[in-house]
Scaffold this motif. Structure first.
Motif, short mmCIF file in Angstrom:
data_model
loop_
_atom_site.label_atom_id
_atom_site.label_comp_id
_atom_site.label_asym_id
_atom_site.label_seq_id
_atom_site.Cartn_x
_atom_site.Cartn_y
_atom_site.Cartn_z
N LYS A 229 22.53 -1.59 -2.75
CA LYS A 229 23.15 -2.77 -2.10
C LYS A 229 23.86 -2.46 -0.23
CE LYS A 229 26.75 -1.39 -5.68
NZ LYS A 229 25.94 -2.42 -6.80
N SER A 230 23.16 -1.51 -0.19
CA SER A 230 23.24 -2.16 1.74
C SER A 230 21.76 -2.31 2.02
CB SER A 230 22.40 -0.18 2.05
OG SER A 230 22.08 -0.15 3.50
N PRO A 231 22.17 -3.60 3.12
CA PRO A 231 20.77 -4.54 3.80
C PRO A 231 19.77 -3.57 3.69
CG PRO A 231 22.41 -5.47 4.35
CD PRO A 231 22.87 -4.02 3.63
N GLU A 232 20.45 -2.54 4.56
CA GLU A 232 19.03 -1.74 6.18
C GLU A 232 18.32 -1.30 4.64
OE1 GLU A 232 22.83 -1.41 6.21
OE2 GLU A 232 22.50 -2.46 8.07
N HIS A 233 18.98 -0.14 3.18
CA HIS A 233 18.11 0.43 2.70
C HIS A 233 17.36 -0.98 1.77
CE1 HIS A 233 20.78 3.69 2.05
NE2 HIS A 233 20.61 3.63 2.65
N ARG A 234 17.50 -2.24 1.56
CA ARG A 234 17.16 -3.09 0.98
C ARG A 234 15.78 -3.09 1.40
NH1 ARG A 234 20.89 -7.06 0.02
NH2 ARG A 234 22.15 -5.63 -1.46
N LEU A 235 15.62 -3.87 2.92
CA LEU A 235 14.63 -3.93 4.12
C LEU A 235 13.23 -2.21 4.25
CD1 LEU A 235 13.59 -5.48 5.31
CD2 LEU A 235 14.90 -5.70 7.63
N ALA A 236 14.10 -1.85 3.57
CA ALA A 236 12.86 0.20 4.23
C ALA A 236 12.54 -0.35 2.94
CB ALA A 236 13.94 1.13 4.20
N TRP A 237 12.74 -0.67 2.33
CA TRP A 237 12.01 -0.53 0.22
C TRP A 237 11.09 -1.40 0.37
CZ3 TRP A 237 11.41 2.08 -3.64
CH2 TRP A 237 12.17 3.21 -3.75
N LEU A 238 11.81 -2.91 1.04
CA LEU A 238 10.58 -3.99 0.82
C LEU A 238 9.17 -3.96 2.53
CD1 LEU A 238 12.34 -6.79 1.05
CD2 LEU A 238 11.40 -6.24 -1.06
N VAL A 239 9.95 -3.35 3.15
CA VAL A 239 8.54 -2.46 4.40
C VAL A 239 8.02 -1.57 3.86
CG1 VAL A 239 8.94 -1.33 6.89
CG2 VAL A 239 9.81 -2.77 6.18
N ALA A 240 8.72 -0.98 3.47
CA ALA A 240 7.41 0.96 2.57
C ALA A 240 6.63 0.01 1.88
CB ALA A 240 8.36 1.87 1.81
N ILE A 241 7.00 -1.28 0.89
CA ILE A 241 5.85 -1.04 -0.38
C ILE A 241 5.37 -2.39 0.36
CG2 ILE A 241 6.20 -2.86 -2.61
CD1 ILE A 241 9.28 -1.90 -2.91
N ALA A 242 5.50 -2.90 1.27
CA ALA A 242 4.77 -4.14 1.89
C ALA A 242 3.38 -3.01 2.38
CB ALA A 242 5.02 -4.67 2.46
N ALA A 243 3.66 -1.99 3.13
CA ALA A 243 3.47 -0.73 3.58
C ALA A 243 1.92 -0.61 2.97
CB ALA A 243 3.55 0.12 4.50
N ASP A 244 2.07 0.10 1.85
CA ASP A 244 1.19 0.70 0.99
C ASP A 244 0.91 -0.80 0.06
OD1 ASP A 244 2.49 3.26 1.18
OD2 ASP A 244 4.12 3.26 -0.37
N ALA A 245 1.33 -1.65 -0.35
CA ALA A 245 0.77 -2.24 -0.87
C ALA A 245 -0.79 -2.89 0.44
CB ALA A 245 1.25 -3.74 -1.08
N ILE A 246 -0.41 -3.24 1.04
CA ILE A 246 -1.28 -3.60 2.16
C ILE A 246 -3.00 -2.29 2.36
CG2 ILE A 246 -2.01 -3.82 4.88
CD1 ILE A 246 0.99 -5.04 4.90
N GLN A 247 -2.35 -1.18 2.53
CA GLN A 247 -3.09 0.27 2.35
C GLN A 247 -3.91 -0.18 1.04
OE1 GLN A 247 -0.47 3.31 3.36
NE2 GLN A 247 -1.53 3.07 5.41
#
Length: 112
Positions: A9-27
């Motif tokens: 529900k929280s936009p901050e949580h959504r963005l945090a999930w996207l950042v974490a997934i993107a960082a792991d995917a790049i690595q």
């Protein structure tokens, strides 16, 4: 994956999930750049940026400290540590309707 992000529900949580997934995917996707672990400048920059953004979005949480330390270990980038940390931090949040357990002391001001 998009359906999962709609449940958050929280936009901050959504963005945090996207950042974490993107960082792991790049690595994982650019493994040759990140294989040396903490000795790789690209790895250090990506991990520092991910840590700063996640702390700004979710606030400081102890789960980020072992995650940052684990990212220094060569080869450990194959495990999605940032995503696991965000999962741990966001599942700990108090949801509306749940009682909030406060430490002893004077009562805080009521929330609207």
């Amino acid at each position: 994956m998009y359906d999962f992000l709609k449940l958050v529900k929280s936009p901050e949580h959504r963005l945090a999930w996207l950042v974490a997934i993107a960082a792991d995917a790049i690595q994982i996707g650019a493994l040759p750049l990140f294989a040396p672990g903490g000795l790789s400048p690209a790895d250090a920059l990506l991990d520092a940026a991910a840590a700063v953004v996640l702390i700004r979005l979710l606030g400081w949480h102890w789960a980020f400290l072992p995650t940052l330390a684990a990212e220094l270990i060569p080869g450990f980038d194959l495990f999605p540590t940032w995503t696991a940390a965000v999962f741990f931090v966001t599942r700990q949040q108090v949801h509306p309707g749940e009682p909030e357990i406060l430490p002893p002391g004077p009562a805080p001001a009521r929330r609207p």
